[in-house]
Structure formats: C-alpha cells, structure tokens
Scaffold this motif. Structure first.
Motif, PDB file in Angstrom:
ATOM      1  N   GLN A  95       1.180   1.023   2.238  1.00 26.09           N
ATOM      2  CA  GLN A  95       0.881   0.070   3.285  1.00 26.09           C
ATOM      3  C   GLN A  95       0.485   0.781   4.579  1.00 26.09           C
ATOM      4  O   GLN A  95      -0.367   0.311   5.318  1.00 26.09           O
ATOM      5  CB  GLN A  95       2.150  -0.745   3.502  1.00 26.09           C
ATOM      6  N   LEU A  96       1.110   1.928   4.826  1.00 24.27           N
ATOM      7  CA  LEU A  96       0.922   2.615   6.105  1.00 24.27           C
ATOM      8  C   LEU A  96      -0.376   3.408   6.104  1.00 24.27           C
ATOM      9  O   LEU A  96      -0.794   3.938   5.082  1.00 24.27           O
ATOM     10  CB  LEU A  96       2.096   3.566   6.352  1.00 24.27           C
ATOM     11  N   ASP A  97      -0.962   3.480   7.282  1.00 24.69           N
ATOM     12  CA  ASP A  97      -2.202   4.218   7.429  1.00 24.69           C
ATOM     13  C   ASP A  97      -1.884   5.701   7.601  1.00 24.69           C
ATOM     14  O   ASP A  97      -1.149   6.079   8.513  1.00 24.69           O
ATOM     15  CB  ASP A  97      -2.952   3.688   8.667  1.00 24.69           C
ATOM     16  N   ARG A  98      -2.427   6.535   6.711  1.00 27.31           N
ATOM     17  CA  ARG A  98      -2.130   7.967   6.762  1.00 27.31           C
ATOM     18  C   ARG A  98      -2.594   8.601   8.075  1.00 27.31           C
ATOM     19  O   ARG A  98      -2.064   9.598   8.530  1.00 27.31           O
ATOM     20  CB  ARG A  98      -2.803   8.630   5.544  1.00 27.31           C
ATOM     21  N   ILE A 351       9.520  -2.227  -1.572  1.00 25.34           N
ATOM     22  CA  ILE A 351       8.348  -1.366  -1.323  1.00 25.34           C
ATOM     23  C   ILE A 351       7.608  -1.122  -2.626  1.00 25.34           C
ATOM     24  O   ILE A 351       6.383  -1.247  -2.705  1.00 25.34           O
ATOM     25  CB  ILE A 351       8.790  -0.021  -0.699  1.00 25.34           C
ATOM     26  N   PHE A 352       8.370  -0.806  -3.664  1.00 22.21           N
ATOM     27  CA  PHE A 352       7.757  -0.590  -4.981  1.00 22.21           C
ATOM     28  C   PHE A 352       6.992  -1.837  -5.415  1.00 22.21           C
ATOM     29  O   PHE A 352       5.842  -1.754  -5.859  1.00 22.21           O
ATOM     30  CB  PHE A 352       8.843  -0.231  -5.996  1.00 22.21           C
ATOM     31  N   ALA A 353       7.633  -3.001  -5.250  1.00 17.10           N
ATOM     32  CA  ALA A 353       6.997  -4.236  -5.704  1.00 17.10           C
ATOM     33  C   ALA A 353       5.721  -4.517  -4.921  1.00 17.10           C
ATOM     34  O   ALA A 353       4.706  -4.912  -5.501  1.00 17.10           O
ATOM     35  CB  ALA A 353       7.971  -5.403  -5.563  1.00 17.10           C
ATOM     36  N   SER A 354       5.733  -4.291  -3.620  1.00 15.07           N
ATOM     37  CA  SER A 354       4.542  -4.644  -2.858  1.00 15.07           C
ATOM     38  C   SER A 354       3.455  -3.585  -3.014  1.00 15.07           C
ATOM     39  O   SER A 354       2.273  -3.894  -3.031  1.00 15.07           O
ATOM     40  CB  SER A 354       4.901  -4.872  -1.382  1.00 15.07           C
ATOM     41  N   ASN A 355       3.855  -2.323  -3.189  1.00 20.65           N
ATOM     42  CA  ASN A 355       2.853  -1.269  -3.357  1.00 20.65           C
ATOM     43  C   ASN A 355       2.120  -1.372  -4.684  1.00 20.65           C
ATOM     44  O   ASN A 355       0.901  -1.354  -4.748  1.00 20.65           O
ATOM     45  CB  ASN A 355       3.536   0.097  -3.320  1.00 20.65           C
ATOM     46  N   LYS A 356       2.914  -1.453  -5.743  1.00 20.02           N
ATOM     47  CA  LYS A 356       2.319  -1.320  -7.073  1.00 20.02           C
ATOM     48  C   LYS A 356       1.930  -2.666  -7.675  1.00 20.02           C
ATOM     49  O   LYS A 356       1.060  -2.733  -8.518  1.00 20.02           O
ATOM     50  CB  LYS A 356       3.296  -0.603  -8.013  1.00 20.02           C
ATOM     51  N   LEU A 357       2.629  -3.715  -7.292  1.00 23.74           N
ATOM     52  CA  LEU A 357       2.393  -4.995  -7.955  1.00 23.74           C
ATOM     53  C   LEU A 357       1.873  -6.044  -6.995  1.00 23.74           C
ATOM     54  O   LEU A 357       1.602  -7.171  -7.397  1.00 23.74           O
ATOM     55  CB  LEU A 357       3.689  -5.499  -8.589  1.00 23.74           C
TER      56      LEU A 357
END
Lengths: 488, 523
Positions: A95-98, A351-357
């Motif tokens: 989600q975060l901008d590198r 975080i896992f759920a929103s990142n990957k799914l």
C-alpha cells in the motif's frame, strides 16, 4: 543530575536522534537512499542494546525534567519492539509508496523518540512536548498515502481532534501550574495535598484526562479512532493501536499516581482527599468498553472493526486503573504486553488480506481458511485471545484485571458490565472466523502465500498467545521488577 | 506410571491432533484415511487407558489418598495448580467420555470434507472434556471448560446442517455467557476464601466460612447463583435450554452424540463437583427450586418432544426431559431419610451415565437413517418442498426391510422411555424414589414425564417402522458392520446396567455419600 552527566544515561535516545538526522541526509543523496531502512533498524537494535545496559536503575535526568526508572524501561521495550516490527512490515506492504520510505522511517523514529519521552517525563512542560512529539509525526504518517482520499481525511481528522485534545490538556496543565506554582509533578503533588477546595483540582484533572484519554482513545475522546484507523495505511494503524496507547497508559499511571494520590503507588495509597477520580475512571471504563463493543458489532470493514475493538480493550485496561496499588499497575502492564502481540498479529493478517487478496471488508475474507490455512489458524488464535478465552494469553490478561476488582472488593458492577462485554465481543470477533471458515465460497480458491516476513510475524506474535498462556510466571516477575516509578 | 495416567488421558488426544499436522504436509489434506486412523488409534488408546484406570480404581479412596492424583504447582504467585484427580464422581464420566469419543470416531468414518480439520478438532474437544472431568483445581477446570467451546463451534459450524452457522454461534454465545459468570464466581471464591486457593479440595473446607456481603446479599449466595447460571446453561435447565435443540439438530451425528452424551453432563457434574461440596447451605436453600426446575425440565422437554416431527429434534428434546430426572434426583440430597438422599444422588449420577449411553444410541441410529434416506422426518412438514407429501407420514413399515436396525432402535426407544431391564429405568426410578422422599407433589407431577416419554417414543416407532411398507424405501439397506460396532457396545452397556447395576453403583456410592454428608451436615 546535571545536564552533562545525564547524557551518559541518554544514549538510546541520542542514537535515535542521530539516526533520524542521518536518514534525512542519506535521503538527499540518491546512491545512499536505499540504506535508510537498514539504518533505521540498526539504530533500533543499537538503542535496545544500550537500553538494556541500565535496566533496574533509577535516576532523575536533565535537572529533573525526565526520569530513568524500570517502569519507563518496560514501556520503552514495548515501543522499540512495536516500532521495529512496524518498520519491518512496512517495507513489505504494497500500500505504501516506496518513494517516501525514508521520510516514513524517519517519522516513525521521531514518534519513537516521543514515546520514549512520554514514558519518562515528570515535568509538565516535558509531558506536553513529548505528547506533541508523538502526535505531529503521527498526523503525517496517517496521511502517508498522498493520493488516497481516506488517508487524507484520516490525517485531517486526526489533526483536528488531536489539537483540540492537546489544547484542553494544556489548559489543564496551566491551571495546575497556576494553583501550585510548580511544573514538576512531585512538587505539584506535595502542593496539592494541602488544597482544601476539591473543585480546583477536579477541573484540571478532567482536562488532563481529556488529553490522555484522546491518546488512549477513551470514550468520549475516541471519535477520531475509527476514521483514522480506517484511512491510515494499515501498518500505521497497527502502530497507532499499540504504541501510543501504551505510552498513554504509562503517562496516565505516572501522572495520576504521583499527583492525585497520597502515598503514590505503594500498598495502602489513597486518592487525594475529596477527589474521587477512581469513580470517574470506572464510569469511563464501563462506557468505553460497552460503546466500543456495541459499535464494533455493526462494522463491515476489518480495520474499522479492529479500531472499535481496540477501544473496548482500553475500557478493559482502565478497569484496573480504578485501583491504586502495584497489582493494578501490574495488571495493566501485563494486559498491554499481551494486547501488543495479539493486536499486531490481527492487523498483520489484515495487511496480508488487503495486499494479496484486496480484501477489506469481512465478506472479502470468505474462504481464507483455504487460501492460507496456516495463517488463518493463527488468526483464530489471535481472535480467541482478543476475546479473552483460554487457552490464550488474552484470557490471562483479563483474569488479572478481573482479579483486581475482587482483591479490592469494590466496583463489582464494573465486573458484571465487563463480562457481558466479553460475551458481546465474541460475536464480532467470530464474524471474522465465520467468514474465514464457515461461509461457503462459490468460486474455487487457490492458495496464496504471504511474504515470509509478514507470515512469520503473524505466526510468532500469535504463538505467544499460547506461550504466555502455558507459562506466564516469568513475565509477571519481569513486570513486578519493573513497577518501580522514580520518586515513589 | 500411576500418576501419569490422568495426564495421558487428557493429553493423548492433543498429541494425536498434533501428530496429524506433519501428515498434512506429506499426504495432503484431501486424503482422509490417515487422519481417521490416527484419531481412531488415539481414542482407542484413551479408552484402554480409561479401562486401566477403572480396573485399578478404588472407590473408597478420596482424591487426596488416591495414587492417581497429580498435584503440581503451575503459577505459584496466583496459587494455580496442575491438580488432577479421580473419584467416584468423575470415574463414570471419564469412562463415558472415552467410550463415546472412540465410538464417535467410528461413526464419523464417512466424513470426507476437510478430514484433517474435523478429526483434529474432535481430538481437541476430547481433551477438553477429559480435562473437565479430571481437574481438581478450579482454574484448570475453567480452562478445560472453555477449551471445548472453540472446537465445538467449528465442528457444528463447518460440518453441520443447513442452519449450522446460526446454531454454532448461538451455542458459543450461550455457553460463554454462562461461563463468564463462572469466571466471576471462581475469582470470588479465590479472594474470599482464606488461604486464597483454586483447589476444589481445599475449598470444601474453606468456602463455608466465607462471610461477606455484596449489595446487601451474601457472597456465598451470589457465587452459587453465578455458578448455577454457568452450569444450568450447559445442562440445560428450562429457561436456558433454547440453544440445545438447534445445536443438536444442526450438528453432524457424532457431534450430537458428544453434545448430548458428554457435554450436557458437564453441567450437572459441575454442580456436584463444585456447587454441592463448596456451598452446601445454599444447596439446602435452593433444593426446592432445583426440584421445581427439574420437574419443569421433565415435563417441558417431553411435551416439546411430542410436538416434534423431526426425529433428531425429538431426541434432542428427550434429552432435556431426561436431564430433568438428574436435577430432581440431585435436589433430593436434602432428604431427611438417608436412603432417600442416597437414592436421589446415586440415581442422578447413574442417570447421567445411562442417559449418555442411551442418547448416544438414539442419535447414532437417527444418523444412520438420515444417511440412507437423506431426511429424518417422522411426518413431512406443511411447507415441505414436495407439496403433495406435506403432512404425510414420511417412512412407514420399514421395520420389515431393516430388521436389525429396527431391533436396535426399538431397544433404544424403550431404554429412552424407561422400560424395566434397561439401564434408564433403574436410574430414573432411583431419582423418583429420592425425589419422593422430599418433594411428594412435585415428584408425582414428574412421573407424568414417564408417560409422556412413552407417547412420543412409541408413536414415532409406530409411524416409522410399523404398518404397510412405504414403497419409496423398498431398497433401504440394513445396518452395516461398521455401524454395528458403534451400537453394540452401547446396547450391551444399556442392558447390562439395566439388569445388574451394581458395578456402577459400587463405583459411585462412596463419593456420593461424601457429598450427602457435607450437605446434610449444614441442615
């Protein structure tokens, strides 16, 4: 202790300050930009190392502005751990901008510095500065997703509520200074003992409680919590839900037990004559946990649900704060420790759920038990712990809080409110469990693996729920050794 | 060896569940056979251990003298102990748990959906149940009590019937509601007793001297009420029983067996283990209400069972009715005649064991017909999906098609309605004898329950098995070998204890005498 000799006890903070400055410099040079993450982690490791060196000592530093005592040490370990984990997780969050990674890490370190100060300030000025040092970078962190409307909204709401609360608190602090002529909390304490008109103390007390109550999101100062938690980047939400809360409790315990009691934290201490703040806290505790729970029931968004659940956990912790005794402080410290892990693991799962799914609401979590069976199983463990059911550490934390009520044989109505609340909390925590395991999934699911760092963070943080359930005596001993506040 | 047997009884299933995990990696989660076999071996070993325990068990020994007792410090500053023991009160329950667990694994042989989850959760449930019956420390007892809830939630919620999700959360919320009150009672007992302790054996001496008031009510009274709420929901006692029919009906067969056979007994076990010895004077004050609630349970459960057209729901309500006998028998502890008190309490515990075996048979047999016919209506409901069948008798005359099955279900039905020569008769009669020595009118009303039980069991039997054969079921197959293995041991026990209950009575009588003595001493 004089300023110069204080510095030798101030190495962890000095390391952090230099790391913050270095990160800002490194960020400007393109070739060194990528080292900021390592530097941030290294500074945390180094300051933990130096922090461990003088555990158990009690000193007053910088001409009595801050103290160094085992109590603040305990909280500093919590802050270091939380920050370290969040910096690590954030690097792997999509989600975060590198692009803004260096600013992000620097801001987190500034918050960490502020948290350190918060747990050890004993002077009204330092208290205010430290709280602002935590708040202002937090506003920016909440709005870190520049192009996300909700993140901007979160940041703005956070600023407005935060400013209001700190304004109220500042007003309270200045009244205290006005009636006692001192900014040192032990000086204020001795001056307050002889004041006969309780209303003069009640007024600043409530204002100060508003300021701290906002930090720990106690009802009715909780309004910012759901919106900020929902809008902020999830790692920041996870961070805000544990570290500033722990600091809020640290400062609440220190200030209230020093200023508004006779006898400090010792056994047999009582409140100032005519100032019945425990009753005030008891009512706040009951309302906080009830409101948090009732509002959590209706939530569809996982982060929002966890936000309300964190409010109700604050209510539980406040339940022990109505008593003035070392055991009550122990119960809060134990609960905070356990809460840190179970809450972080639940947020990391989000975080896992929103990142990957791309799953944000509870319905999106359907079939999680098949998508990632291992993490789902550990999530159930965390949910159990959040509910406070055995065999988890959350149960231990709850038992210690309840035990306070029975030990002091007071506030039994609070116990009844609290147990009914824990039944209610089961319903919404297990609506997540239901989505993960019970609901039928129409489409076939395929397994999705989490990034190893996120995966192992969830597993380890969740597993402590079992570990500290099976044997928590060492933890209690450590906490008992840490309940030494300077000057009490 | 002797002192580790109780620990093994509890943690063997946990070990079995953990053992499944490496196999999930090796063989994949889809292959159910390996998990079935692990679960079967584990529960069989547990059954053997329980038998070894039983054959070395001396009913006359108290917990303190028994060689099986384990007492280790766990958390010293809170005075929590790992304290396990077995006496005449827990021995039959341990045997029942081990037996039904083993039988239920065999009865679950057809589970294909997520076998790893099913069997590992079942084993965790098994461990929790064993733990409840063996704990002599209140804290430990509470932990095992709560540990059972989570596996049960998933077992009903994932493998249950159409309304499984609602049933699962309702079960979870109801039982948690009860047990949080128990948590308060536990802490109150700890802090009001001197010295502070969770040991249920020490508390027998110290709890009586608690003399404090909260809100103008005696603390002991409040503790009794809190404990009673916790236990009454589990039994379930009349106003708290609404979770039961739903959970029993929605749960898969084996889980219904465990629910009715073991979990319901925990409520009455808790009353006998904790409330009775610790708070005898409250028992005396409360005994009349207990008897009234018991009689309400008997009549209410039976009347509801008569109204059911779903076989499983009928059996579920019959459980409510049968647990009423236990309550009535327990209330008789205040009887002035020692024989009455003995008959009541021994009858109550025997009824707990006997109902466990009889209801297990009933649920297993209903499960078998459901597997074949895919429904278990006695009469099709008015809103049945095929309107032409609504209100019609669903089966009919299948007795000739499946004679062996019919024989067993006839036996189970007759045992359920309390026919002499079946174990249920003896224990029900003893509960009534005990009850009659104190509460005459109530017991007379209660005996109506026997009649009502006969009505629904016999009517169901007639509608399903007698009369002309319903052509739809002309291909119905009779009971299989695997199913026979699950039924025959239970049938033997029901018959054996119906004819010769002495082994059971000898096992429990000394422990029950101890409880009677404690309660009678405060009258």
């Amino acid at each position: 202790m004089s300023n110069l000799s204080s510095l030798s006890y101030y190495i962890p903070e000095l390391i952090m300050i230099s790391a913050i400055l270095l990160i800002i410099i490194l960020d400007i040079i393109p070739s060194t930009k990528s080292y900021t993450f390592n530097l941030a982690l290294a500074s945390i490791v180094a300051s933990s190392f130096f922090l461990c060196q003088n555990y158990g000592e009690s000193h007053s530093l910088f001409m009595g502005m801050i103290t160094l005592d085992p109590f603040s040490h305990y909280f500093k370990y919590i802050f270091l751990f939380a920050t370290c984990s969040i910096i690590l997780i954030s690097r792997f969050d999509r989600q975060l901008d590198r692009k803004y990674a260096s600013e992000y890490n620097a801001l987190l370190l500034i918050v960490l510095l502020g948290l350190f100060l918060m747990s050890s300030s004993v002077n009204l000025l330092m208290i205010y500065i430290s709280i602002e040092l935590v708040s202002i970078p937090s506003y920016i962190l909440a709005g870190m997703l520049k192009n996300d409307k909700e993140s901007n909204e979160a940041s703005l709401k956070y600023v407005i509520f935060g400013s209001l609360a700190s304004g109220l608190m500042l007003f309270g602090l200045s009244i205290l200074y006005g009636i006692t002529g001192s900014t040192d909390i032990s000086g204020i304490s001795s001056a307050l003992q002889i004041i006969e008109f309780p209303l003069t103390i009640y007024f600043p007390l409530i204002l100060i409680l508003a300021g701290f109550g906002y930090k720990i999101s106690m009802v009715p100062f909780h309004f910012w919590t759901p919106d900020v938690y929902e809008g902020a980047p999830t790692p920041i939400t996870a961070f805000l839900s544990v570290a500033p809360k722990a600091a809020g409790f640290a400062i609440l315990i220190r200030i209230f037990y020093t200023m508004f009691t006779v006898g400090g934290i010792s056994e047999g201490a009582v409140t100032l004559d005519g100032i019945n703040w425990p009753a005030l806290i008891a009512v706040a505790s009951a309302i906080t946990m009830t409101l948090g729970n009732l509002l959590a029931i209706q939530q569809k968004d996982v982060k929002r649900l966890l936000a309300y659940s964190s409010i109700s956990h604050v209510g539980f912790m406040l339940m022990a704060f109505v008593f003035i005794s070392p055991e009550a402080v122990r119960a809060i410290m134990l609960y905070l420790f356990i809460y840190l892990f179970m809450n972080l693991s639940a947020f990391y799962m989000a975080i896992f759920a929103s990142n990957k799914l791309n799953a944000h609401v509870i319905d999106d979590w359907k079939g999680m038990g098949k998508i990632n069976p291992i993490l789902s199983a550990f999530m159930i463990l965390s949910l159990l712990s959040l509910t406070g059911l055995p065999p988890t550490a959350g149960f231990v934390g709850k038992v210690y809080v309840f035990a306070e009520l029975f030990k002091h044989q007071q506030f039994y109505w609070l116990a009844v409110v609290a147990i009914l609340n824990s039944v209610v909390s089961l319903y919404y925590y297990f609506s997540i469990a239901k989505a993960m395991y019970l609901d039928e999934v129409d489409t076939p699911v395929e397994a999705v693996e989490a990034h190893p760092v996120i995966k192992w963070s969830i597993i380890l943080f969740s597993a402590q729920n079992l570990l500290f359930f099976i044997y928590w005596e060492p933890l209690i001993e450590f906490i008992d050794n840490s309940i030494h506040l300077f000057g009490m | 060896m002797e002192s580790s047997i109780l620990t093994l009884l509890i943690f063997l299933p946990v070990a079995g569940a953990l053992l499944m995990l490496p196999f999930a990696k090796l063989y994949g989660k889809e292959n159910p056979h390996i998990y079935k076999w692990i679960a079967l071996v584990t529960t069989s070993l547990q059954l053997v251990l329980a038998w070894v325990l039983y054959s070395n068990f001396n009913p006359a020994m108290s917990i303190a003298e028994s060689p099986f007792t384990v007492q280790l410090d766990w958390i010293t500053h809170f005075n929590i102990q790992y304290y396990l023991g077995v006496d005449g009160l827990s021995m039959p329950m341990v045997l029942l748990t081990a037996l039904l667990s083993c039988i239920c694994i065999i009865a679950s042989w057809n589970i294909e959906k997520q076998a790893l989850g099913y069997f590992s959760l079942f084993l965790l449930l098994d461990a929790g149940m064993m733990g409840v019956f063996l704990s002599m420390d209140f804290f430990l007892f509470y932990i095992f009590w709560e540990v059972m809830l989570l596996p049960m939630y998933f077992l009903i919620g994932i493998w249950g019937g159409p309304q499984r999700m609602y049933a699962a959360i309702k079960f979870f919320l109801y039982t948690l509601f009860g047990s949080v009150f128990m948590l308060l009672a536990m802490l109150a007992l700890y802090y009001y007793s001197d010295p502070h302790t969770f040991s249920l054996i020490t508390l027998i001496q110290t709890a009586g001297s608690i003399d404090a008031e909260i809100w103008g009510m005696s603390v002991k009274y409040l503790i009794w009420i809190s404990l009673f709420i916790g236990f009454a929901i589990k039994v379930p006692v009349f106003p708290f029983h609404t979770w039961l029919p739903l959970a029993h009906v929605e749960a898969p067969t084996a889980i219904s067996v465990i629910l009715a056979g073991v979990l319901l007994k925990m409520g009455t076990y808790g009353l006998l283990r904790i409330s009775y010895p610790l708070l005898p004077s409250e028992v005396v004050n409360f005994s009349y209400i207990l008897a009234v609630l018991g009689v309400i349970n008997i009549i209410w459960g039976a009347v509801n069972a008569i109204a059911q057209i779903d076989m499983k729901k009928m059996v579920a309500y019959s459980s409510v009715s049968h647990m009423g006998y236990v309550l009535l028998g327990m209330a008789a502890v205040v009887s002035e005649s020692p024989e009455g008190a003995q008959a009541g309490l021994n009858g109550a515990l025997m009824q707990m064991f006997n109902h466990g075996t009889i209801t297990a048979m009933l649920f297993l047999l209903v499960g078998m017909i459901y597997e074949r016919a895919h429904h278990r209506w006695i009469i099709f409901p008015q809103d049945y999906k095929q309107p032409e069948l609504a209100g019609q008798i669903a089966f009919g005359g299948i007795g000739a098609k499946v004679p062996v099955y019919t024989a067993f279900i006839a036996m189970a039905f007759f045992a359920g309605l309390g026919l002499p020569a079946m174990s249920g008769f003896i224990s029900e009669a003893m509960c009534f004898i005990g009850g009659f020595s104190v509460f005459r009118t109530l017991t007379i009303i209660g005996t109506l329950g026997i009649l009502l039980n006969a009505i629904y069991f016999l009517r169901a039997y007639q509608r399903i098995f007698l009369g002309p054969l319903n052509e739809v079921y002309k291909d119905l197959t009779d009971i299989t070998g695997r199913e026979l293995i699950t039924i025959i041991p239970l049938a033997i026990i029901v018959l054996w204890f119906g004819v010769y209950p002495a082994p059971l009575l000898n096992m429990i009588a000394p422990a029950m005498d101890g409880i009677i003595q404690i309660v009678q001493s405060v009258i």
